[in-house]
Each structure stands twice: as structure tokens, then as C-alpha cells.
Design a protein around this motif. Structure first.
Motif, PDB file in Angstrom:
ATOM      1  N   TYR A 220      25.910 -20.738   6.936  1.00 12.69           N
ATOM      2  CA  TYR A 220      25.240 -20.560   8.026  1.00 12.69           C
ATOM      3  C   TYR A 220      26.154 -19.977   9.241  1.00 12.69           C
ATOM      4  O   TYR A 220      25.482 -19.044   9.786  1.00 12.69           O
ATOM      5  CB  TYR A 220      25.043 -22.047   8.499  1.00 12.69           C
ATOM      6  CG  TYR A 220      24.463 -22.276  10.164  1.00 12.69           C
ATOM      7  CD1 TYR A 220      23.152 -21.922  10.500  1.00 12.69           C
ATOM      8  CD2 TYR A 220      25.627 -22.511  11.140  1.00 12.69           C
ATOM      9  CE1 TYR A 220      22.985 -22.247  11.893  1.00 12.69           C
ATOM     10  CE2 TYR A 220      25.288 -22.609  12.362  1.00 12.69           C
ATOM     11  CZ  TYR A 220      23.851 -22.546  12.806  1.00 12.69           C
ATOM     12  OH  TYR A 220      23.517 -22.502  14.027  1.00 12.69           O
ATOM     13  N   TYR A 223      26.410 -15.995   8.694  1.00  8.79           N
ATOM     14  CA  TYR A 223      25.038 -15.392   8.927  1.00  8.79           C
ATOM     15  C   TYR A 223      24.839 -15.326  10.117  1.00  8.79           C
ATOM     16  O   TYR A 223      24.063 -14.358  10.837  1.00  8.79           O
ATOM     17  CB  TYR A 223      24.072 -16.111   7.917  1.00  8.79           C
ATOM     18  CG  TYR A 223      22.998 -15.116   7.618  1.00  8.79           C
ATOM     19  CD1 TYR A 223      23.254 -13.844   6.770  1.00  8.79           C
ATOM     20  CD2 TYR A 223      21.642 -14.696   8.293  1.00  8.79           C
ATOM     21  CE1 TYR A 223      22.246 -12.899   6.408  1.00  8.79           C
ATOM     22  CE2 TYR A 223      20.882 -13.969   8.106  1.00  8.79           C
ATOM     23  CZ  TYR A 223      21.040 -13.112   7.164  1.00  8.79           C
ATOM     24  OH  TYR A 223      20.149 -11.924   7.074  1.00  8.79           O
ATOM     25  N   GLU A 224      25.002 -16.360  10.952  1.00  6.55           N
ATOM     26  CA  GLU A 224      24.784 -16.381  12.437  1.00  6.55           C
ATOM     27  C   GLU A 224      25.494 -15.198  13.036  1.00  6.55           C
ATOM     28  O   GLU A 224      25.347 -14.765  14.178  1.00  6.55           O
ATOM     29  CB  GLU A 224      25.300 -17.645  12.900  1.00  6.55           C
ATOM     30  CG  GLU A 224      23.941 -18.901  12.756  1.00  6.55           C
ATOM     31  CD  GLU A 224      22.747 -18.607  13.305  1.00  6.55           C
ATOM     32  OE1 GLU A 224      22.704 -17.607  14.493  1.00  6.55           O
ATOM     33  OE2 GLU A 224      21.590 -18.891  13.061  1.00  6.55           O
ATOM     34  N   LEU A 227      23.738 -12.239  12.450  1.00  5.84           N
ATOM     35  CA  LEU A 227      22.714 -12.188  13.217  1.00  5.84           C
ATOM     36  C   LEU A 227      23.022 -11.720  14.666  1.00  5.84           C
ATOM     37  O   LEU A 227      22.268 -10.937  15.275  1.00  5.84           O
ATOM     38  CB  LEU A 227      21.925 -13.434  13.191  1.00  5.84           C
ATOM     39  CG  LEU A 227      21.261 -13.776  11.839  1.00  5.84           C
ATOM     40  CD1 LEU A 227      20.324 -15.103  12.044  1.00  5.84           C
ATOM     41  CD2 LEU A 227      19.942 -12.922  11.652  1.00  5.84           C
ATOM     42  N   CYS A 230      23.499  -8.252  14.742  1.00 13.15           N
ATOM     43  CA  CYS A 230      22.442  -7.293  14.425  1.00 13.15           C
ATOM     44  C   CYS A 230      21.577  -7.273  15.885  1.00 13.15           C
ATOM     45  O   CYS A 230      21.131  -6.353  16.320  1.00 13.15           O
ATOM     46  CB  CYS A 230      21.303  -8.060  13.552  1.00 13.15           C
ATOM     47  SG  CYS A 230      21.758  -8.026  12.065  1.00 13.15           S
TER      48      CYS A 230
ATOM     49  N   TRP C 207      12.774 -20.850   1.010  1.00 19.18           N
ATOM     50  CA  TRP C 207      13.600 -20.019   1.828  1.00 19.18           C
ATOM     51  C   TRP C 207      12.885 -20.066   3.328  1.00 19.18           C
ATOM     52  O   TRP C 207      11.696 -20.162   3.592  1.00 19.18           O
ATOM     53  CB  TRP C 207      13.502 -18.586   1.495  1.00 19.18           C
ATOM     54  CG  TRP C 207      14.397 -18.693   0.209  1.00 19.18           C
ATOM     55  CD1 TRP C 207      15.397 -19.293  -0.187  1.00 19.18           C
ATOM     56  CD2 TRP C 207      14.430 -17.434  -0.913  1.00 19.18           C
ATOM     57  NE1 TRP C 207      16.007 -19.100  -1.489  1.00 19.18           N
ATOM     58  CE2 TRP C 207      15.342 -17.915  -1.964  1.00 19.18           C
ATOM     59  CE3 TRP C 207      13.579 -16.468  -1.112  1.00 19.18           C
ATOM     60  CZ2 TRP C 207      15.464 -16.995  -2.839  1.00 19.18           C
ATOM     61  CZ3 TRP C 207      13.724 -15.490  -2.181  1.00 19.18           C
ATOM     62  CH2 TRP C 207      14.724 -15.890  -3.081  1.00 19.18           C
ATOM     63  N   ILE C 208      13.715 -19.820   4.151  1.00 18.18           N
ATOM     64  CA  ILE C 208      13.385 -19.659   5.856  1.00 18.18           C
ATOM     65  C   ILE C 208      13.952 -18.436   6.115  1.00 18.18           C
ATOM     66  O   ILE C 208      15.082 -18.219   5.668  1.00 18.18           O
ATOM     67  CB  ILE C 208      13.635 -20.698   6.541  1.00 18.18           C
ATOM     68  CG1 ILE C 208      15.130 -21.289   6.300  1.00 18.18           C
ATOM     69  CG2 ILE C 208      12.658 -21.920   6.331  1.00 18.18           C
ATOM     70  CD1 ILE C 208      15.815 -21.228   7.691  1.00 18.18           C
ATOM     71  N   GLU C 209      13.747 -18.072   7.201  1.00 16.96           N
ATOM     72  CA  GLU C 209      14.383 -16.926   8.175  1.00 16.96           C
ATOM     73  C   GLU C 209      15.353 -17.708   8.905  1.00 16.96           C
ATOM     74  O   GLU C 209      14.859 -18.399   9.821  1.00 16.96           O
ATOM     75  CB  GLU C 209      13.384 -16.216   8.868  1.00 16.96           C
ATOM     76  CG  GLU C 209      12.750 -15.161   8.037  1.00 16.96           C
ATOM     77  CD  GLU C 209      13.238 -14.243   7.413  1.00 16.96           C
ATOM     78  OE1 GLU C 209      14.445 -13.777   7.786  1.00 16.96           O
ATOM     79  OE2 GLU C 209      12.925 -13.942   5.926  1.00 16.96           O
ATOM     80  N   LEU C 210      16.629 -17.485   8.735  1.00 20.20           N
ATOM     81  CA  LEU C 210      17.536 -18.003   9.264  1.00 20.20           C
ATOM     82  C   LEU C 210      17.167 -17.728  10.835  1.00 20.20           C
ATOM     83  O   LEU C 210      17.544 -16.354  11.114  1.00 20.20           O
ATOM     84  CB  LEU C 210      18.856 -18.116   9.012  1.00 20.20           C
ATOM     85  CG  LEU C 210      20.096 -18.748   9.627  1.00 20.20           C
ATOM     86  CD1 LEU C 210      19.832 -20.315   9.439  1.00 20.20           C
ATOM     87  CD2 LEU C 210      21.530 -18.281   9.074  1.00 20.20           C
ATOM     88  N   PRO C 211      17.056 -18.580  11.954  1.00 20.52           N
ATOM     89  CA  PRO C 211      17.012 -18.174  13.286  1.00 20.52           C
ATOM     90  C   PRO C 211      18.582 -17.755  13.888  1.00 20.52           C
ATOM     91  O   PRO C 211      19.350 -18.394  13.779  1.00 20.52           O
ATOM     92  CB  PRO C 211      16.322 -19.094  14.090  1.00 20.52           C
ATOM     93  CG  PRO C 211      16.631 -20.175  13.244  1.00 20.52           C
ATOM     94  CD  PRO C 211      16.931 -19.909  11.841  1.00 20.52           C
TER      95      PRO C 211
END
Lengths: 426, 310, 322
Positions: A220, A223-224, A227, A230, C207-211
Motif C-alpha cells: 500500500y 504503491y501510493e 501513484l 504518476c 482486485w481493485i484499483e488502489l486509489p
């Protein structure tokens, strides 16, 4: 406004001064040292506020930089080459803290053998660290990029540190006319840093950068960070548009030079791209439809803009001023991954390794890369990555080897075979 | 010093700031020292931590601290403290932070970092006279990775990387001496089993400015191989036998705060610990025991003549 | 493939148990995978290890979702959800519990339809973290229930795994393991080899799109103060310190100051032990000046507590008889 003659290092220092940085953890390393010396002299003379502390290593310098940014002040620092690698653990670490600040890297080839002049293996070693990356082609862009970098780093949708890269010697010690932006315009463009909730204060206890156990939470947080990076493409384009309207200079994610009707384009980063610009002009004079695409923003990778810029081209000529052992050029590998399977992607992407350790790339070499690439288009066979290295250069190293008494034994059969191969390449 | 806050045992805090529920080992001598230290320092502190056992004090989403915490890396916690201290000073100077929001900056590292990887950063922080407190919990080995030998490991101790018949061949590095040679504001040794001595020293350090350096010997049931219930006993014996001298460096002088009148033989301390078991079985290694005793005696022979009149 | 998971506490030799079992199965001709699961936990904290054994190459790794045999070296862990002892247990699984209580009692308590087997404890001790050779005992019992390993192979595996600890230690562990092996002889081969879920009818992962989330949320930061108190480290405890207030001299600082875990506070001039967090190190027992703190086995303390809670006198009698 009258331009001033400034070296790349001075332009970087001016960027930090105009950005109103509060704190500068420092450590000397060639060819970066001038930046911190300049800032130090301004602080000593009272020309700029702020505090500079010389740490005992780049690893500590990055730790102090991240810690200060995590406490809530605007931080600037600079390094180069071995220093960037010595700090590598902390590059990943402070990016994970989500500590926004700007680090200038003055590119220099990596040891061993230890050397002084530029190539990009240092900055590309930090490619996956979580720092965003802006790459500069001239001294004006160095100053501008430092200002852009603070906006990018501190944007709430990003909140990551940013590396601004300039080439040692070719920019660091090279003076060019640079427009110094008006201080008021800069403060409008770049308001003071608002640390938001991530900071240290007795009234709001906070444990930052704590350990995480287990792949789920770790995924988590990592990946945050991805993101957030991105988000950088869209945020950067928006900041660059604002920059253009404020200061009148285009600083988009990609420089596209004479690309519109180009059949072939050079693709590279850094200061040697201005040589490519020159080559494009000469090739255009000779009737060749050639252009240049140069990412300023390399992290996050500006996938959409790159895809769009290269769509429909016959070929891309990738020039890598770096080397990935056993693979070739890093930009080449990345570009192939970005273009694979995309509609309208250029069918031919050739790879050239040049400028290692500051080795020059001549105009003829640019022209010849076009010739080789046209041959590839015609034959349908793309050659393997090619090192830009001439017979003359090999003769030179032979002379040096003779002096070093590691002279080649011409009569030895194994060496004789090697010489035969060299002849064939010539 | 100002009026002493901790005159007797009853002056020590009886409710504790450090939260329970940490993953430190049962009977951890380092945690025993830390919770006493935290009671004296108070919650207006930010701990800047280097990789070690205590990195696991704050594992998402739990923390035992009522104040703040920043994990850095193994080598550079003092540099992290530099960044936080400077940033807080800048914020205060610019009027961006009210005075009551200021924090004391405290580095917290194990001996692996303090005696080894982090020594360069620590030395430089003292050179800069960084205004901070440095706390090393010294369990004499790389405890969090299973007690491999570090440069804090004492002579002859068995560790995961010195398991031979003579144990660790080196000698414990004199970190107190190395630190004192930098002439910082304050250097002290403490131990959790001597709470009053510890509290007085931490209080003294708290009231000073500049670099204040503390080494807490941290008896470690897991790494030293003894029953957790004996943590305090092991600590007390470390002091009684003279193996762990309680002392402080202040104003250019080293003063011993506890000079054992009659030192117990080092055997009393060593034989409680499995890591020294090879000195006692299958047969007693008298030569090695005598060597260890002689080193302790030599140390104290140099101390006793300077014993302060007070 | 056979999938075996072994639960216990740090210090009980749970890793050693998986290695003994792994080596024994390896010598019996199986391809084997054995590993401990590490975390931040220390001595006394719940941990586990696992063993996989198959006649062909093993590609599976890590998390064991559907064990065929679960060994619980310490029955107090069954009440701890965080220990995960019951994860993935179904009717096909065998659960081997080291306990004083009967299989029926546990079946009733846990409402399990798995096959429950009680591990006869050869030796008993007040401090369950120090159960002699419990790791070897578990390995021996597990080997028997699997029915795949001969007696002498088990003994050889122990000798190999404990090599370097001396003949006495090896012999003692062998004796414990073989005693457990023999004691369960009637149930040899009870464990059924597990099947692999076919790819044809798998359940799709959700699965989800991690926001994207703002760094104020998505940085590894904690804004709570001392919330570690939510972690019940009292579960690590195998011995419980109990204060005899008639003898407490109200010195009020010694136990409270020296408790490493800040788990003794002083309320109204009386020390109070926080059993939710006391890890049972027994430091307080040793340092109390008037010797007013005693250590008693945690399981006895719990039995007394539950007896008091239910208000029945019968349980007290039962406890006293043990």
C-alpha cells in the motif's frame, strides 16, 4: 530584463536563492561544490536568509535534508556522482517519508575507474528511488527547473523529493546567458512551503517513517508513492504552463525540436541534446526530415507525451549517455517498453551509447547515426547497441597502455585475433 | 547544577509515559532504561531512531510514544537529528512555530549503530555541537539480528558470530572515551537497574544545551542468554563488579558517580549469563577469568586515586 | 502434498520442530519445504512454522491456506485470534493440541469439526515457555499422525538438527519425540494428504484499483499517542506475577520503575500490575524488597479467574486436584 552570464552551478544556486530555501545541508564533491560555496557565501554576506550545515557525508546530508523537510521547512541540497550513490539508501528512504525538497545532481561518470566528467549512470541509478527527475539541457533550464521542482515536490498530489540534473563541466562550469527572474514573480509562482499535516510539533505528536510488517501494508505505502509520482505528469504540465505564462519560457515535459514533419527523431536527455539540435538543423539543411525529442521530465515517465510525440515516426534514434552492463542503454530499454504494442509506434528504434565519462559526440556521429538508422529501416534489421568509439580513440588508449607498461603483445595469437576483429569493425 | 529533582527513590515517577504493548523481548534491559529516561525527558521529545531492536517500537499502526518519532537508517540518526533540530529552530526563528511547540531532539540507537556504522555521523554531530541528546542502548551485539558480535561486545562473550571456545576475541570499544574526546557538553553511562543514578544524569542532560551523550548498558536476556527475571540482577552485578562503571564527563573531567567500595568478583556477573558459560563449564577457564578480572582491576586502579573527595 | 503448520511461542522450539519434521520427511523420500514465520515477535510471543512434503517438486510457497495437520504446542494460543492457529482448518484437517484438557473439551470450546488429537505431555512445567523439548515432542507426535516416517528416521532427524548441542541434549529430545511418537501409535496415518484446488473452478480474486491518497494519509506515519497499549502483550505471558498486598511495603517505586514494560503503575500508593501487557518476565518478583510478588503459572491463574467469574466452586476443586 538583461541576461547575466552564469554557469550551470551558479544557475542552480540562483534557483535555490530565488526559491527562498530555509535550509541547506551540504557536502562538497566535484563538480557540484561551487553550488554550495555560492550559497554559503550569500548566506554569509546576508544576501540570502537560510541556514547551511555541512554534514560529514552525503548519506548524512540526505538524512538531514529529509528530516528537515519532514519537520516542515523548505530544503535544498546538491551532490554528484559518488555522492549520490553514497546517499542511495537515503534517497529511497526520504522519498518514502514523502519529504518534499529539491536535490540538484551534477552528473559525473561513476567509479571505477574514478573520473570527473559527465555521464548519466549516477542519476539513472536513482531512477527508481521515488525522487522525481528533471533533466536540463542548458543553464537557463537549470535555474528554471529548480523553481519548477519545488512546485512539483510540494504539490499536495505529489509530495515527493525531486532531483534536478545537470551535466558536469558541460553545464556546471560553462557560462551562458541566463535570465534571472524577478523575485516577486517567483514568489507568486512559488508560494511558501505548507507542510500540512506531515511535520513535527509538540502539540501534534507524530511518529513518522515507522516500520511496517507484512507485504500488504508495505504494498500500500509503496504503491501510493508510485501513484503520487504518476500524478506528476499532469501536475508538471500544469505547472509548466503556469511557468510559461509567468516567465515566458516553455518548459513542458518534452522538448520537441522540429518534430512535426520529422521521419526520424533523436531521443536523449541532458546537455548534449543541444548538439542534437544543431545536428537536426544541419540535417534539415541537407534535406533530411529529422527532429529531436528530449524528456525534461524523466520520472515520472511522461508516457502519454512520449507516445504522442513519436507516433507515426519511421524510426527513433536513442542516444544513451549511460551503460547498463550486459544490456546497453537505459533510455533505449525504457523507450522500447513504453512503445511496445502501441498503435503508430515507430517500427525501428536504434540504440547508441555515447558520451560516457564526458566523451564528446561529434556532429558527424549524429549524421552517421541517421545513416545507420536509415539502413536499418531499409533492411528491416535493427543493429545491436553501438558504442560511439573511433579507431583513433583506440589508438590513443594503445599509446597510454604502452606508457602504463600494459602493452599488448602483437605476436600473441589471442591478441592477434582481437586485432583482426578491430580491423573488420573499422 | 540546579536543585536536584531526584534526591531519593521516591522522587522517581510512578506513572510512566512510555506505552505498554511494545514488541521488545520480555525482560529487556534496554526498554527498562528507555522508559525511565522517557519519564524524565517528557513527551515534548522527538526520538530519531537508527536501525536496531528499538526500531520495532513503532510498527505501523502502533507506537508507545506520546511525543514524536522518526526512523532514519542505521548510519545516520544524528544527521536526522540535525535536520529536525535545525528545522525546528528555523520555524521558531521565522515565527512559524509557537515556542511551546518546540521539541527536544533525542537520538535512539543500539550499540551496532553507536559503536560502529553510526560513529562517523555521531562524531560529526558533536563537532557541530548539535543540541541534542544521544541515547545508546548497549546490549553488546547486533541484537535485533540474533546477537552477532559488534564492537561493543566484551572479550570472550559467545555471540552468533563468535561461538568458538574463547568467544569474542576483541575487546569492548571505549565509546565513552571516544565521545568524551570530542569534548561535548555531557557524556554519561547509565543502567536501568540503577534508576536514581540514571534519573539524575538524564535530568542533568535535559537541562543542558549542546551534545549530551548517554550510553545505557542494556542487559539482554535473549542475546546474553539468561532468564529474563534476572535482568535487574545482571545489571546490578555489572555495576557491583565494576564491569560497567557509572560515570559522567562534564566540564572536561570524568567523575565516577558510583565507585563500588568493594568490587564483587567479575565471576559473579559472568556466571549468570549463558554467553560466558564456556568460562565455567565443562571446566573453569581460570586463565581467561583472571584476564577479564585483571582488566577490570586495571581500569579501577586508574580511577580510585582520582576518587573525588565529595 | 502434505501441509503441516506448527504453532507455539517464541522460545518453545517451534522452528526446530519444523526442521526435525522436514528432515525426517526428507529422509523418508519426500521433497520437503520447511520454514519459520518471523515477525517482530519475541520470546513468549505467538509464532509458527510450517512444513510441506510431497512426492514431486513443491512449487507452493509461504502462506498455508489449507493445512492437513495443525500442531498447537501451547493450548493458550487457541484463544488468541492473532495467533491464527485455526486459519484454514476444515473437517479434513487434523488438529494436534498440547493440552491438559480433553479433545471433547476443545471440540466444544472451539466448535470445530476437524479431527482433534490431544498431545500427551510427557513432562510438565510451571513455565510453559520452558516446556522441556516441546518442539521435539510436537515433531514426534506429528510424524506419527502423518504415518510417513519410521521411528529410527525420526531419531536420526533429531540428531542431525541438534548436532552441536551435545549428546545429552540430543538423547533427551529423542526420548521426548519418540515417547510422543509411540503414545499416538493408535492414530498413525490419521492425517490425509491435501488436494490442490483445480484451476478450472477457482474463485477470482477481488482486485481493485488502489486509489491515490494524499500523503497525509498514505505516508507511513502515526498520529496517535501511545496507542501501542492496544497490543495485548500479556498474551506472551506464561508465568504471572501476583502481588500479595498484605506483604507489599508500599515502597511504590521498585517494581514500577524496574518493570521493563511500564506495566506496573502505582495507584493510591499501591502497585498495580497491568496483566493486559505484562509479558511475564518476572523481574518484579526478583526485585520486590519484601518479596511480596510471586510468580504462578499463567494457566492456573486463568483457571482461577474463570472459576471466580463463573462463581462455581467445582472448578476450584478440579484445579486443586491437578
Amino acid at each position: 530584463m538583461t541576461p547575466k552570464l552564469l554557469s550551470g552551478n551558479a544557475a542552480a544556486a540562483w534557483g535555490a536563492r530565488l526559491a527562498g530555501v530555509d535550509y541547506i545541508p551540504a557536502f562538497p564533491i566535484t563538480p557540484q561544490t561551487e553550488i554550495i560555496e555560492t550559497l554559503g557565501s550569500w548566506i554569509d554576506s546576508g544576501d540570502m536568509p537560510g541556514r547551511m550545515v555541512t554534514l560529514e557525508s552525503e548519506h548524512s546530508m540526505l538524512t538531514a535534508a529529509g528530516a528537515a523537510a519532514a519537520t516542515g521547512v523548505r530544503v535544498f541540497s546538491a551532490t554528484s556522482s559518488q555522492g549520490l550513490l553514497y546517499a542511495m539508501e537515503m534517497l529511497y528512504t526520504v522519498a518514502g517519508w514523502r519529504a518534499p525538497f529539491v536535490l540538484v545532481n551534477v552528473s559525473r561518470g561513476l567509479s571505477a575507474p574514478i573520473t570527473l566528467e559527465a555521464d548519466h549512470n549516477d542519476i539513472l541509478a536513482a531512477r527508481d528511488s521515488g525522487f522525481l527527475q528533471l533533466h536540463c539541457a542548458d543553464c537557463q533550464e537549470v535555474l528554471d527547473s529548480v523553481l519548477l521542482a519545488y512546485r512539483l515536490a510540494e504539490d499536495p498530489a505529489i509530495r515527493l523529493p525531486v532531483l534536478v540534473n545537470l551535466d558536469g563541466f558541460y553545464l556546471s562550469f560553462t557560462r551562458e546567458p541566463v535570465d534571472l527572474p524577478d523575485e516577486e514573480a517567483v514568489s507568486r509562482f512559488l508560494p511558501p512551503f505548507d507542510a500540512g499535516e506531515i511535520r513535527f510539533s509538540a502539540s501534534a505528536p507524530q511518529s513518522q517513517a515507522v516500520a511496517v510488517l507484512g507485504g500488504g501494508p508495505y504494498s500500500y505505502f509503496r504503491y501510493e508513492t508510485h501513484l503520487a509520482a504518476c500524478n506528476g505528469v499532469a501536475v508538471y504540465e500544469q505547472i509548466a504552463a503556469e511557468f510559461a505564462s509567468t516567465f515566458g519560457r516553455e518548459r513542458g515535459a518534452l522538448e520537441q525540436y522540429r518534430c512535426d514533419d520529422a521521419e526520424l527523431v533523436f531521443y536523449m536527455v541532458g546537455s548534449f541534446a543541444t548538439k542534437a539540435r544543431e545536428a537536426v538543423d544541419r540535417l534539415r539543411d541537407a534535406g533530411q526530415k529529422v527532429g529531436l525529442v528530449r524528456p525534461r521530465l524523466l520520472r515520472p515517465f511522461p508516457l502519454g507525451p512520449v507516445e504522442e510525440a513519436l507516433k507515426g515516426k519511421q524510426a527513433v534514434i536513442v542516444i544513451d549517455q549511460n551503460l547498463s552492463m550486459g544490456q546497453g542503454g537505459i533510455l533505449h530499454t525504457e523507450l522500447l517498453a513504453a512503445l511496445y504494442g502501441k498503435p503508430g509506434a515507430p517500427p525501428v528504434v536504434t540504440s547508441f551509447i555515447g558520451g560516457l565519462g564526458g566523451r564528446d559526440i561529434s556532429a558527424e556521429e549524429f549524421y552517421h547515426m541517421v545513416t545507420v538508422t536509415r539502413q536499418a529501416i531499409a533492411s528491416g534489421t535493427v543493429p545491436p547497441p553501438r558504442l560511439l568509439y573511433t579507431a583513433g580513440e583506440l589508438r590513443e588508449i594503445r599509446k597510454l597502455q604502452a606508457v602504463a607498461m600494459v602493452e599488448r603483445q602483437e605476436t600473441a595469437p589471442a591478441r592477434g585475433t582481437a586485432a583482426g576483429k578491430e580491423a573488420a569493425h573499422d | 547544577m540546579t536543585e536536584q529533582r531526584f534526591k531519593r527513590m521516591k522522587d522517581l515517577p510512578s506513572t510512566h509515559l512510555l506505552g505498554t504493548g511494545t514488541p521488545m523481548c520480555s525482560g529487556c534491559g534496554g526498554l527498562e532504561a528507555l522508559h525511565q529516561i522517557y519519564d524524565v525527558l517528557g513527551d515534548k521529545t522527538v526520538f530519531v531512531n537508527a536501525a536496531g531492536c528499538m526500531t520495532l517500537l513503532s510498527v505501523y499502526p502502533f507506537t508507545p510514544f506520546r511525543g514524536s518519532w522518526l526512523y532514519t537508517a542505521m548510519a545516520s540518526a544524528p544527521a536526522g537529528a540535525q535536520g529536525v533540530r535545525d528545522a525546528l529552530d528555523i520555524l521558531a526563528q521565522q515565527g512559524r512555530m509557537p515556542a511551546q511547540d518546540d521539541l527536544g531532539v533525542v537520538v535512539l540507537t543500539g550499540d551496532g549503530s553507536a559503536y560502529g556504522m553510526g560513529l562517523s555521523a555521531t562524531s560529526a554531530a558533536m563537532d557541530r555541537n548539535l543540541d541534542f541528546i544521544y541515547i545508546c542502548y548497549d546490549n553488546e551485539g547486533y541484537g535485533n539480528t540474533g546477537q552477532q558480535a559488534s564492537s561493543a561486545t566484551p572479550h570472550a562473550a559467545l555471540t552468533a558470530t563468535s561461538g568458538g571456545s574463547r568467544g569474542y576475541p576483541g575487546y569492548k570499544k571505549d565509546l565513552f572515551g571516544i565521545w568524551a574526546a570530542h569534548r561535548p557538553a555531557y557524556v554519561a553511562t547509565v543502567i536501568g537497574s540503577e534508576p536514581l543514578d540514571l534519573a539524575r544524569k538524564i535530568e542533568k542532560a535535559r537541562e543542558m544545551k549542546g551534545s549530551r551523550m548517554i550510553i545505557a548498558l542494556a542487559p539482554c536476556p535473549t542475546g546474553w542468554d539468561y532468564d529474563p527475571k534476572d535482568s535487574v540482577e545482571v545489571g546490578r552485578l555489572a555495576v557491583k563488579t565494576g564491569v560497567w562503571p557509572l560515570k559522567e564527563y562534564i566540564d572536561g573531567k570524568v567523575v565516577h558517580t558510583r565507585v563500588p567500595r568493594e568490587r564483587a568478583p567479575v565471576e559473579d556477573y559472568l556466571q549468570l549469563q549463558g554467553r560466558f558459560g564456556h568460562l565455567f563449564a565443562p571446566q573453569k577457564n581460570t586463565a581467561l577469568l583472571e584476564e577479564i578480572q585483571a582488566r577490570v582491576d586495571t581500569y579501577w586502579a586508574g580511577v580510585e586515586p582520582q576518587r573525588p573527595a565529595s | 502434498m502434505y501441509r503441516i503448520r506448527i504453532h507455539g511461542r517464541g522460545g518453545q522450539g517451534i522452528k526446530m520442530a519444523s526442521r526435525v519434521l522436514g528432515t525426517a520427511l526428507f529422509h523418508a523420500g519426500f521433497t520437503v519445504q520447511d520454514a519459520p514465520k518471523y515477525g517482530a515477535e519475541r520470546r513468549g510471543a505467538p509464532i509458527f512454522s510450517y512444513v510441506r512434503a510431497d512426492r514431486q517438486a513443491i512449487n507452493e510457497r509461504g502462506t498455508m491456506y489449507r493445512p492437513d495437520l495443525v500442531v498447537v504446542a501451547d493450548d493458550t494460543l487457541l484463544a488468541v485470534p492473532a495467533a491464527g492457529t485455526l486459519l484454514g482448518i476444515d473437517a479434513h484437517a487434523v488438529v494436534l493440541v498440547n493440552s491438559r484438557d480433553s479433545a471433547d473439551t476443545w471440540r466444544h470450546r472451539l466448535n470445530l469439526d476437524a479431527k482433534l488429537v490431544i498431545l500427551p505431555s510427557a513432562a510438565e512445567t510451571a513455565d510453559r515457555a520452558n516446556l522441556p523439548h516441546i518442539g521435539a515432542t510436537c515433531a514426534g507426535a506429528a510424524a506419527c499422525l502423518l504415518g510417513l516416517v519410521e521411528r529410527d528416521v525420526l531419531a536420526r532427524a533429531i540428531a542431525e538438527e541438534l548436532d552441536g548441542l551435545g549428546d545429552t541434549v540430543v538423547a533427551a529430545n529423542q526420548a521426548s519425540a519418540l515417547a510422543a511418537f509411540d503414545a499416538l501409535a493408535g492414530q498413525s496415518g490419521l492425517v490425509q494428504e491435501g488436494v490442490t484446488i483445480a484451476a478450472a473452478d477457482y474463485q477470482a480474486p477481488q482486485w481493485i484499483e488502489l486509489p491515490f491518497e494524499d500523503a497525509s494519509i498514505a505516508a507511513p506515519d502515526i498520529r496517535a499517542a501511545a496507542n501501542s497499549v492496544q497490543v495485548r502483550t500479556g498474551l506472551w505471558r506464561t508465568l504471572r506475577p501476583v502481588i500479595d498486598y498484605d506483604h507489599c511495603s508500599h515502597c511504590w517505586w521498585v517494581c514500577s520503575t524496574l518493570c521493563p514494560d511500564s506495566a506496573i503503575r502505582v495507584a493510591e500508593d499501591m502497585p498495580v500490575i497491568d496483566y493486559d501487557h505484562c509479558k511475564g518476565c518476572m523481574v518484579c518478583v526478583g526485585v520486590c524488597p519484601p518479596h511480596a510478588i510471586a510468580g504462578i503459572p499463567e494457566y492456573l491463574a486463568q483457571q482461577q479467574e474463570s472459576a471466580r467469574a463463573t462463581g462455581g466452586g467445582a472448578d476450584d476443586t478440579e484445579t486443586a486436584q491437578r
